[in-house]
Design a protein around this motif. Structure first.
Motif, PDB file in Angstrom:
ATOM      1  N   PHE A  67     -44.671-119.682  41.760  1.00 31.99           N
ATOM      2  CA  PHE A  67     -45.246-120.844  42.080  1.00 31.99           C
ATOM      3  C   PHE A  67     -44.758-122.064  41.457  1.00 31.99           C
ATOM      4  CE2 PHE A  67     -46.778-118.911  38.069  1.00 31.99           C
ATOM      5  CZ  PHE A  67     -46.259-119.911  37.159  1.00 31.99           C
ATOM      6  N   VAL A  68     -45.056-123.449  41.848  1.00 36.64           N
ATOM      7  CA  VAL A  68     -44.396-124.567  41.214  1.00 36.64           C
ATOM      8  C   VAL A  68     -45.714-125.189  40.578  1.00 36.64           C
ATOM      9  CG1 VAL A  68     -43.804-126.938  41.512  1.00 36.64           C
ATOM     10  CG2 VAL A  68     -42.761-124.877  42.943  1.00 36.64           C
ATOM     11  N   LYS A  69     -45.501-125.541  39.334  1.00 39.61           N
ATOM     12  CA  LYS A  69     -46.406-126.236  38.362  1.00 39.61           C
ATOM     13  C   LYS A  69     -45.727-127.578  38.040  1.00 39.61           C
ATOM     14  CE  LYS A  69     -47.860-124.937  34.212  1.00 39.61           C
ATOM     15  NZ  LYS A  69     -48.698-124.179  33.109  1.00 39.61           N
ATOM     16  N   VAL A  70     -46.678-128.572  38.254  1.00 36.02           N
ATOM     17  CA  VAL A  70     -46.147-129.914  37.801  1.00 36.02           C
ATOM     18  C   VAL A  70     -47.283-130.395  36.687  1.00 36.02           C
ATOM     19  CG1 VAL A  70     -46.057-132.409  38.624  1.00 36.02           C
ATOM     20  CG2 VAL A  70     -45.013-130.676  40.037  1.00 36.02           C
ATOM     21  N   ILE A  71     -46.889-130.946  35.577  1.00 36.89           N
ATOM     22  CA  ILE A  71     -47.607-131.557  34.685  1.00 36.89           C
ATOM     23  C   ILE A  71     -47.457-132.962  34.849  1.00 36.89           C
ATOM     24  CG2 ILE A  71     -48.526-131.538  32.369  1.00 36.89           C
ATOM     25  CD1 ILE A  71     -47.029-128.792  32.085  1.00 36.89           C
ATOM     26  N   SER A  72     -48.600-133.715  34.599  1.00 37.67           N
ATOM     27  CA  SER A  72     -48.121-135.116  34.732  1.00 37.67           C
ATOM     28  C   SER A  72     -49.516-135.986  33.752  1.00 37.67           C
ATOM     29  CB  SER A  72     -48.657-135.843  36.045  1.00 37.67           C
ATOM     30  OG  SER A  72     -49.525-135.553  36.678  1.00 37.67           O
ATOM     31  N   GLU A  73     -49.117-137.216  33.518  1.00 40.51           N
ATOM     32  CA  GLU A  73     -50.049-137.881  32.741  1.00 40.51           C
ATOM     33  C   GLU A  73     -50.952-138.603  33.544  1.00 40.51           C
ATOM     34  OE1 GLU A  73     -51.664-141.461  30.636  1.00 40.51           O
ATOM     35  OE2 GLU A  73     -50.132-141.493  32.408  1.00 40.51           O
TER      36      GLU A  73
END
Length: 468
Positions: free
Chosen positions: A397-403
Motif C-alpha cells: 500500500f501507499v500511506k500519505v500523512i498530511s497536516e
C-alpha cells in the motif's frame, strides 16, 4: 608524490569519494585516503551494491519458479548455479569500483592507499604494510571512514559459521538453512536473498516489529509478505548465545514468556546494525570528541571540535545511509568553500530492497503522536491498482500523512512494487512544501504504480478515491 593538499578526505565510500569529487570541481587540490585496495567503501564492496545484485538475481529465480507459469512461460528443470549467482555479484562490484577509479583520475584526485592517523589537526600519517609511513598535510580534512557490522556482547563473530552480511555475500556454497539475528534493513534483505533461492531462513528480532525504525504498518505488512514466502519470523525474542558447532551453529534465545528455545542451522548471520569506524584514526591527538555511541560529534556545519576537520556519513549521528553521506560530503565541501548549502534530515528517504520494496520519508504516525501533532492519513492498496494487478504485484500500500489545516505533507510510507523509485516524488513534494491537494491534482500517467500515490494524496486531503 604530493604531500600537501587543500583538502584530504579519509575514506572512499559514497560520502568520501563524492566529497573528493566536489572538492576537485571547486578547484581544491584534493587527496583521497583509503586503507583497502579498492575504492567505494562498504556500500560499493560489501553493502548496497552487491546486496542489490544478489537481490535482483534471487528475485529473477523466484519469479521463474513461482510466476512464470502464470505468464504462459514454461521453465521446467529450473535450477540455480550458486557459484555463478555469487560471481555475477562480484562482477557488478568490479564494474562499480572501476567507475570510481575513473572519476578519481578524471578529476585529478590523488588516491593514497593506507590507513590514516592524525598527528595533529593539520597532519596525518598514512601507513601501508611494507612501506614507511607517509606524512600528509592539509588545510582541511573530511573524515568519512564509515561503519562496520555491530554485534551483541554475548556473540563472537568468527566469520566462518557465525557471520555478518559481508561474509554472507560471498559464501562458497548455498546453505540449507540459516538463522538471522536482527529484523532490520540488513536482516530482511539478506533473508529475502537466501529464502528466494531455497534456503530455509529464520529471523529472530528483539523488537515487536520488523524494520522497527520505520512506520509500524510497514513492518506489519512486510512480516505478512515474508511469512508467505516461507521465512519464519520470531518477534520479541532475545538471543542469549550463539555456538559454532563446526558444521553448523546453535542459537539459544528466549521468547516473551522468558522460555528458553534453540535453533540449529548451517549459518548464523548477525545483522543487529552497524557501528562507526574510528579505530586507529588518532583522534586522541586532536580535540575531536566522540558521543556515547562512538560517533564523532559535529556541529550543524559538520565541523568537529577542530574547525578545519569535518566528519560525514556513518561516522556521525543520523541514519547510516549512503545517500545521506553523499549529501553531507557535498555539504561539507561547499561549506568550506564559503557557500551556504542546505540539508533537511527529515527528508532523507529510507528504502528496504525486499520485494515488494519498502520506502519511507518524513514523520511516522508514532512520531506525530509522541509530539502531539494533528494529522490525517490517506492509505491506498496496490491491490486496487490496475498496473499492479497486470504485473501480479498487488501486495502492499501507499500511506500519505498530511497536516489537516493546510494539507502539508508530513510523511509518505510505501510498501509495494518500485517503492524505492516512487518515494522520490514524495521527497520533491515535501521539500517544496506542496500540499496533498496539489499532489493529487497533477496528471499521472495511466496505468502506472505512481497512481497509487495520487489516490493516497486524494484520501489524505479528505476526499474520496477515484479508483484505478
Amino acid at each position: 608524490m604530493e604531500t600537501n593538499f587543500d583538502i584530504v578526505v579519509i575514506g572512499s565510500g559514497p560520502g568520501g569519494y563524492v566529497a573528493a569529487i566536489r572538492a576537485a570541481q571547486l578547484g581544491y587540490k584534493t587527496a583521497l585516503v583509503e586503507k583497502y585496495n579498492a575504492l567505494g567503501g562498504t556500500c560499493t564492496n560489501v553493502g548496497c551494491i552487491p546486496t542489490k545484485a544478489l537481490l535482483d538475481s534471487s528475485e529473477h529465480f523466484y519469479d521463474a519458479k513461482t510466476k512464470f507459469k502464470s505468464h504462459g512461460i514454461e521453465s521446467d528443470n529450473l535450477k540455480l548455479n550458486f557459484a555463478e549467482f555469487i560471481n555475477r555479484k562480484t562482477k557488478v562490484v568490479e564494474q562499480n569500483t572501476a567507475g570510481i577509479n575513473y572519476l578519481m583520475n578524471k578529476n585529478k584526485i590523488q588516491v593514497i592507499e593506507g590507513t590514516a592517523s592524525f598527528v595533529n589537526n593539520k597532519e596525518i600519517t598514512v601507513r601501508k604494510n611494507g612501506t614507511e609511513d607517509q606524512k600528509i598535510t592539509a588545510t582541511y580534512f573530511i573524515v568519512a571512514t564509515g561503519s562496520k557490522p555491530a554485534s551483541l556482547p554475548n556473540i563472537s563473530i568468527d566469520k566462518k559459521r557465525i557471520i555478518t552480511s559481508t561474509e554472507a555475500l560471498s559464501l562458497q556454497e548455498q546453505p540449507k538453512n540459516m538463522t538471522i539475528i536482527g529484523g532490520g534493513v540488513i536482516g530482511v534483505e539478506m533473508a529475502s536473498i537466501y529464502a528466494r533461492i531455497g534456503t530455509k531462513v529464520t529471523i529472530i528480532e528483539y523488537a515487536d516489529s520488523l524494520i522497527p525504525t520505520m512506520d509500524k504498518e510497514l513492518g506489519k505488512e512486510l512480516k505478512k509478505i515474508l511469512t508467505k514466502k516461507g521465512i519464519d519470523i520470531l518477534l520479541s525474542h532475545n538471543v542469549q548465545s550463539v555456538l559454532n558447532n563446526g558444521e553448523n551453529t546453535t542459537v539459544k534465545f528466549t521468547d516473551k514468556n522468558n522460555t528458553t528455545l534453540e535453533i540449529t542451522t548451517d549459518y548464523c548471520l548477525v545483522a543487529v546494525g552497524r557501528k562507526p569506524y574510528t579505530e586507529g584514526l588518532g583522534l586522541e591527538n586532536t580535540a575531536i570528541k566522540l558521543d556515547e555511541k562512538g560517533r564523532i560529534i559535529t556541529n550543524k556545519k559538520l565541523q568537529t571540535s577542530e574547525e578545519n576537520i569535518y566528519a560525514i556519513g556513518d561516522v556521525i549521528s543520523g541514519p547510516m545511509l549512503a545517500h545521506k553521506a553523499e549529501e553531507e560530503g557535498v555539504f561539507a565541501v561547499e561549506t568550506i568553500n564559503g557557500q551556504k548549502p542546505h540539508m533537511n534530515y527529515n527528508l532523507i528517504p529510507s528504502v528496504v530492497y525486499t520485494w515488494p520494496e519498502v520506502a519511507s520519508v518524513g514523520y511516522t504516525e508514532d512520531e506525530l503522536k509522541r509530539e502531539n501533532k494533528p494529522y490525517r492519513t490517506g492509505k491506498f492498496p496496490f491491490s486496487a491498482s490496475g498496473r499492479a494487478r497486470a504485473a501480479m504485484e498487488s501486495e502492499g500500500f501507499v500511506k500519505v500523512i498530511s497536516e489537516p489545516k493546510y494539507g502539508e505533507i508530513l510523511g509518505i510510507h510505501i510498501i509495494g512494487p518500485r517503492a524505492a523509485d516512487l518515494i522520490a516524488q514524495g521527497v520533491i513534494g515535501m521539500e517544496y512544501e506542496v500540499t496533498d491537494e496539489d499532489m493529487f491534482r497533477i496528471s499521472y500517467a495511466h496505468p502506472t504504480y505512481s497512481e497509487a500515490l495520487k489516490e493516497a494524496y486524494l484520501l489524505a486531503s479528505g476526499q474520496g478515491a477515484l479508483n484505478i
